[in-house]
Design a protein around this motif. Structure first.
Motif, PDB file in Angstrom:
ATOM      1  N   ILE B 267      37.184 -24.685  13.072  1.00 53.92           N
ATOM      2  CA  ILE B 267      38.205 -23.636  13.156  1.00 53.92           C
ATOM      3  C   ILE B 267      37.719 -22.324  12.550  1.00 53.92           C
ATOM      4  CG2 ILE B 267      40.091 -25.315  13.174  1.00 53.92           C
ATOM      5  CD1 ILE B 267      40.674 -24.591  10.273  1.00 53.92           C
ATOM      6  N   GLY B 268      36.443 -22.290  12.173  1.00 50.27           N
ATOM      7  CA  GLY B 268      35.860 -21.025  11.716  1.00 50.27           C
ATOM      8  C   GLY B 268      36.088 -20.707  10.257  1.00 50.27           C
ATOM      9  N   MET B 269      36.688 -21.620   9.498  1.00 48.90           N
ATOM     10  CA  MET B 269      37.026 -21.298   8.113  1.00 48.90           C
ATOM     11  C   MET B 269      35.876 -21.572   7.138  1.00 48.90           C
ATOM     12  SD  MET B 269      39.925 -19.786   8.040  1.00 48.90           S
ATOM     13  CE  MET B 269      40.102 -19.732   6.254  1.00 48.90           C
ATOM     14  N   ILE B 275      35.401 -10.974   8.219  1.00 51.87           N
ATOM     15  CA  ILE B 275      36.229 -10.556   9.350  1.00 51.87           C
ATOM     16  C   ILE B 275      37.067  -9.371   8.869  1.00 51.87           C
ATOM     17  CG2 ILE B 275      38.311 -11.192  10.655  1.00 51.87           C
ATOM     18  CD1 ILE B 275      37.244 -13.992  10.872  1.00 51.87           C
ATOM     19  N   TYR B 277      40.286  -7.642   8.628  1.00 56.23           N
ATOM     20  CA  TYR B 277      41.670  -8.067   8.798  1.00 56.23           C
ATOM     21  C   TYR B 277      42.568  -7.197   7.954  1.00 56.23           C
ATOM     22  CZ  TYR B 277      45.727 -11.184   9.091  1.00 56.23           C
ATOM     23  OH  TYR B 277      46.970 -11.702   9.314  1.00 56.23           O
ATOM     24  N   LYS B 278      43.556  -6.609   8.596  1.00 55.59           N
ATOM     25  CA  LYS B 278      44.459  -5.680   7.902  1.00 55.59           C
ATOM     26  C   LYS B 278      43.670  -4.627   7.128  1.00 55.59           C
ATOM     27  CE  LYS B 278      48.626  -8.496   7.469  1.00 55.59           C
ATOM     28  NZ  LYS B 278      49.677  -8.951   6.558  1.00 55.59           N
ATOM     29  N   ILE B 280      40.783  -4.780   5.659  1.00 57.90           N
ATOM     30  CA  ILE B 280      39.797  -5.155   4.646  1.00 57.90           C
ATOM     31  C   ILE B 280      38.896  -6.271   5.171  1.00 57.90           C
ATOM     32  CG2 ILE B 280      41.237  -4.463   2.688  1.00 57.90           C
ATOM     33  CD1 ILE B 280      41.808  -7.415   2.213  1.00 57.90           C
ATOM     34  N   ASP B 281      37.735  -6.398   4.538  1.00 52.71           N
ATOM     35  CA  ASP B 281      36.803  -7.461   4.913  1.00 52.71           C
ATOM     36  C   ASP B 281      37.220  -8.749   4.229  1.00 52.71           C
ATOM     37  OD1 ASP B 281      35.132  -6.130   6.626  1.00 52.71           O
ATOM     38  OD2 ASP B 281      33.808  -5.415   5.032  1.00 52.71           O
ATOM     39  N   ILE B 282      37.409  -9.785   5.019  1.00 46.48           N
ATOM     40  CA  ILE B 282      37.755 -11.075   4.442  1.00 46.48           C
ATOM     41  C   ILE B 282      36.751 -12.110   4.929  1.00 46.48           C
ATOM     42  CG2 ILE B 282      39.483 -12.912   4.371  1.00 46.48           C
ATOM     43  CD1 ILE B 282      41.617 -10.856   4.459  1.00 46.48           C
ATOM     44  N   VAL B 283      36.137 -12.804   3.964  1.00 44.52           N
ATOM     45  CA  VAL B 283      35.236 -13.900   4.289  1.00 44.52           C
ATOM     46  C   VAL B 283      36.093 -15.162   4.418  1.00 44.52           C
ATOM     47  CG1 VAL B 283      33.329 -15.324   3.447  1.00 44.52           C
ATOM     48  CG2 VAL B 283      33.303 -12.835   3.077  1.00 44.52           C
ATOM     49  N   PRO B 284      36.110 -15.773   5.614  1.00 44.86           N
ATOM     50  CA  PRO B 284      36.992 -16.936   5.807  1.00 44.86           C
ATOM     51  C   PRO B 284      36.849 -17.992   4.712  1.00 44.86           C
ATOM     52  CG  PRO B 284      36.136 -16.255   7.928  1.00 44.86           C
ATOM     53  CD  PRO B 284      35.454 -15.386   6.896  1.00 44.86           C
ATOM     54  N   GLN B 286      35.917 -17.688   1.691  1.00 42.31           N
ATOM     55  CA  GLN B 286      36.484 -17.241   0.415  1.00 42.31           C
ATOM     56  C   GLN B 286      38.014 -17.287   0.466  1.00 42.31           C
ATOM     57  OE1 GLN B 286      34.764 -13.440  -0.654  1.00 42.31           O
ATOM     58  NE2 GLN B 286      32.723 -14.324  -0.847  1.00 42.31           N
ATOM     59  N   PHE B 287      38.567 -16.967   1.619  1.00 45.87           N
ATOM     60  CA  PHE B 287      40.016 -17.043   1.735  1.00 45.87           C
ATOM     61  C   PHE B 287      40.491 -18.494   1.666  1.00 45.87           C
ATOM     62  CE2 PHE B 287      43.997 -17.350   4.128  1.00 45.87           C
ATOM     63  CZ  PHE B 287      44.774 -16.506   3.354  1.00 45.87           C
ATOM     64  N   LEU B 288      39.703 -19.394   2.257  1.00 39.61           N
ATOM     65  CA  LEU B 288      40.064 -20.819   2.236  1.00 39.61           C
ATOM     66  C   LEU B 288      40.224 -21.321   0.803  1.00 39.61           C
ATOM     67  CD1 LEU B 288      40.482 -23.468   3.869  1.00 39.61           C
ATOM     68  CD2 LEU B 288      38.024 -23.870   3.650  1.00 39.61           C
ATOM     69  N   GLU B 290      41.628 -19.940  -1.468  1.00 42.88           N
ATOM     70  CA  GLU B 290      42.980 -19.624  -1.933  1.00 42.88           C
ATOM     71  C   GLU B 290      44.008 -20.646  -1.445  1.00 42.88           C
ATOM     72  OE1 GLU B 290      43.408 -16.907  -3.965  1.00 42.88           O
ATOM     73  OE2 GLU B 290      41.217 -16.802  -3.821  1.00 42.88           O
TER      74      GLU B 290
END
Lengths: 401, 401
Positions: B267-269, B275, B277-278, B280-284, B286-288, B290
């Motif tokens: 799923i790309g996470m 990426i 998004y809104k 800002i740069d978000i590394v999937p 790194q977001f995972l 959270e």
């Protein structure tokens, strides 16, 4: 000769625009607007190249009523086909009321912060649309949409009393990706991770997600694991056909799809509760949309077909009768015609036909309507000529009943 | 009597602080700093309540050398225990050089935008640390760390020539969550989704991720599916013990863990490519982090134990010999002692012992060192008294060899 405005430029918007362009005797002037105008431009370019029809494009934030109103006043369409996000149904309905324009959509309004699927918010617009003398057509895709039309058609021609309804939705296609949703993953995952629900003897019976499973046989596809889940047309169909004792909605899912879905939930990525990250609010499920394949990109090598229909049991002339009416749609055919895969196609074609019904005066009336409240016959005719031909079987074993 | 500064306040930082506080005859003055000072404060509060030892806390951005330098100048520690993120090893080493402070970490430097595990970046600091007369101890957790010490101990006492080394790492614990990583999920998933690699006859042999699988039997745990993956100590151990013909690292994973990992990739996470998004740069990946359970929250109901060791075959007095040295650590024991689960505990205790070795003069020398280059004996003694007792078996069936 009518001007229409399509809001939304995803796969469904693409199909709607194509089908409207193919029917220029009805849709004489086609406009498209989306948050990202370049998506509209791409569709317009493809339609110009393939059909030689001009589609005008605009930018609009469909969350913003004044912005919508300004755009509608500028364009002055007769009807708006809303294929944007379900969150935006109410703002677009508000804008239609303010500008005196008919309205049509393919999915019920959902509040963003709550995965709740019901018509209450949109049905509450009944008096306003009545007072304005405007028609709002709700849920005019395939399901909801054609499934309601099928039911109305069955009730009109084949039954004195419909008692049991099973809507069966099979995607027998293979897009070749490890995991992808067939339409907006946010909307898709919100929908299918909910508890299931079906109508029985005047009450809603709640189930755990994917609790009820049965192998069903789909025409030209074969046997597939099918699961009871809640789908919004159950609410309006059981209201409009009160003789129905039980109404259920079945959808097919493969084991791999369910495994992916389970993990997506386990790791917290199906959540619609915002997380504060780098100073901004991020909804995990919305972010997931960015990492999953774009449903619009699935068309290219999408093999196989969809099969959606209604399996009905009831009484005709005092006898028990069964009836199955369905459409099969090949992903490749849909893609070759419109550049979008079958799931977008089966939603977009009925939206165009519904708009055609309103614009040609086949469907009239002031107020908010679900599709099964209208005359199904001219719609059924158009399904046959516009790419979604239907088939019927009488008195067969319906498996599910 | 020495002042130390611990940078990083995750589960490992918690354990290091606890163990230092338990050894106040060596660590007379304990400071902790992290990007989020409140995390340090919580640990300090717990240590004060449980051990009656005062831990000072500070805020620092470990990516920022001038900020680190200012903090180090203010505190004037003798040594820094770096248990922050692997991305921050070099900035902290730079700050140590600038301020004349010894350095110790538990994981090799990784560039943020590339999942590459090798010592090259840190070994390149050799001359600088030599010139500064400072000691940098690299990879002093359990693995890397104790696994290198075990190997050095085996080489010193039980072998004339080590020929085959299999490091076996089993987490036989159950944290009761559907999915969670035992340490920073970003670091964990980066590591285990890489291609596998092992050393054989002077070359690295690359494997697909999880390509080589074997059932191995772990003491007090039983048989577990174990997979060859690359782990950084293989690089330094094969360099420091050139007689080794083959060195591999095995880690246990359950089917559910692997399924989750596969889906996270599908799923790309697991991606480390940002990426937009809104805005800002978000590394999937790194977001995972959270949305996954905080590894620090796993301690409470964590059942079972870890078992990590070295299975060695080689020659002693001209005879072939096998040797297995390992530690088992119960998650509950670790949690009861420090408030952190076993994986944090097994990493944090060796970091404290390594710091103790430097501060007490057992380990000396100017330059950059991997732990197996030092005398293993005083370290092995401390493992027995500081919570990670080891066991050895001679001439048994090593399964993997």
């Amino acid at each position: 000769m009518s001007r229409i405005l399509i809001i939304g430029a995803g796969g469904v918007g693409r199909v709607v625009a194509y089908k409207c362009a193919q029917n220029s005797e009805v849709f004489s002037d086609i406009w498209m607007a989306s948050r990202t105008q370049s998506k509209c431009d791409q569709i317009a370019k493809d339609i110009q190249a393939n059909l030689g029809v001009n589609v005008h494009t605009e930018q609009v934030d469909a969350d913003n009523v004044p912005e919508l109103v300004a755009l509608i006043k500028k364009i002055q369409p007769k009807l708006i086909i809303n294929v944007a996000l379900p969150y935006q149904d109410l703002t677009i309905m508000d804008a239609c009321l303010e500008t005196g324009v008919h309205y049509l959509d393919t999915a019920n309004y959902e509040p963003k912060d709550e995965a709740k699927f019901e018509y209450s918010w949109q049905w509450a617009y009944q008096d306003k649309f009545k007072a304005a003398g405007l028609t709002a057509v709700l849920g005019c895709g395939f399901d909801p949409g054609v499934t309601g039309i099928y039911t109305a058609y069955a009730a009109k021609h084949h039954f004195d009393e419909i008692q049991y309804l099973d809507i069966v939705d099979c995607n027998g296609g293979d897009h070749g990706k490890a995991f992808a949703t067939n339409f907006n993953p946010e909307i898709n995952i919100r929908e299918i991770t909910q508890k299931g629900k079906y109508w029985e003897n005047g009450n809603w019976v709640e189930t755990e997600p994917f609790e009820i499973k049965q192998e069903l046989n789909y025409p030209n596809i074969g046997v597939r694991d099918s699961y009871v889940l809640y789908h919004e047309e159950l609410e309006s169909i059981t209201k409009n056909f009160p003789s129905i004792k039980r109404a259920r909605f079945w959808m097919t899912f493969g084991q791999e799809y369910l495994t992916h879905l389970r993990v997506i939930q386990n790791i917290g990525m199906a959540s619609i509760v915002p997380i504060k990250y780098k100073g901004i609010d991020i909804v995990p499920l919305q972010f997931l949309k960015e990492t999953l394949p774009d449903p619009g990109s699935l068309g290219d090598n999408y093999e196989g077909e969809t099969s959606i229909g209604c399996r009905i049991k009831g009484l005709k002339d005092g006898e028990e009768k069964t009836y199955y009416v369905y459409n099969n749609c090949k992903h490749q055919d849909a893609f070759n015609e419109t550049g979008a895969q079958g799931v977008s196609y089966t939603t977009g074609v009925p939206a165009m036909i519904g708009a055609m019904m309103v614009l040609t005066g086949e469907w009239t009336g002031a107020g908010v309507f679900n599709v099964e409240e209208f005359n199904p016959d001219p719609f059924m005719d158009k399904l046959n000529t516009e790419g979604l031909p239907w088939h019927e079987q009488h008195n067969i074993d319906l498996e599910v009943l």
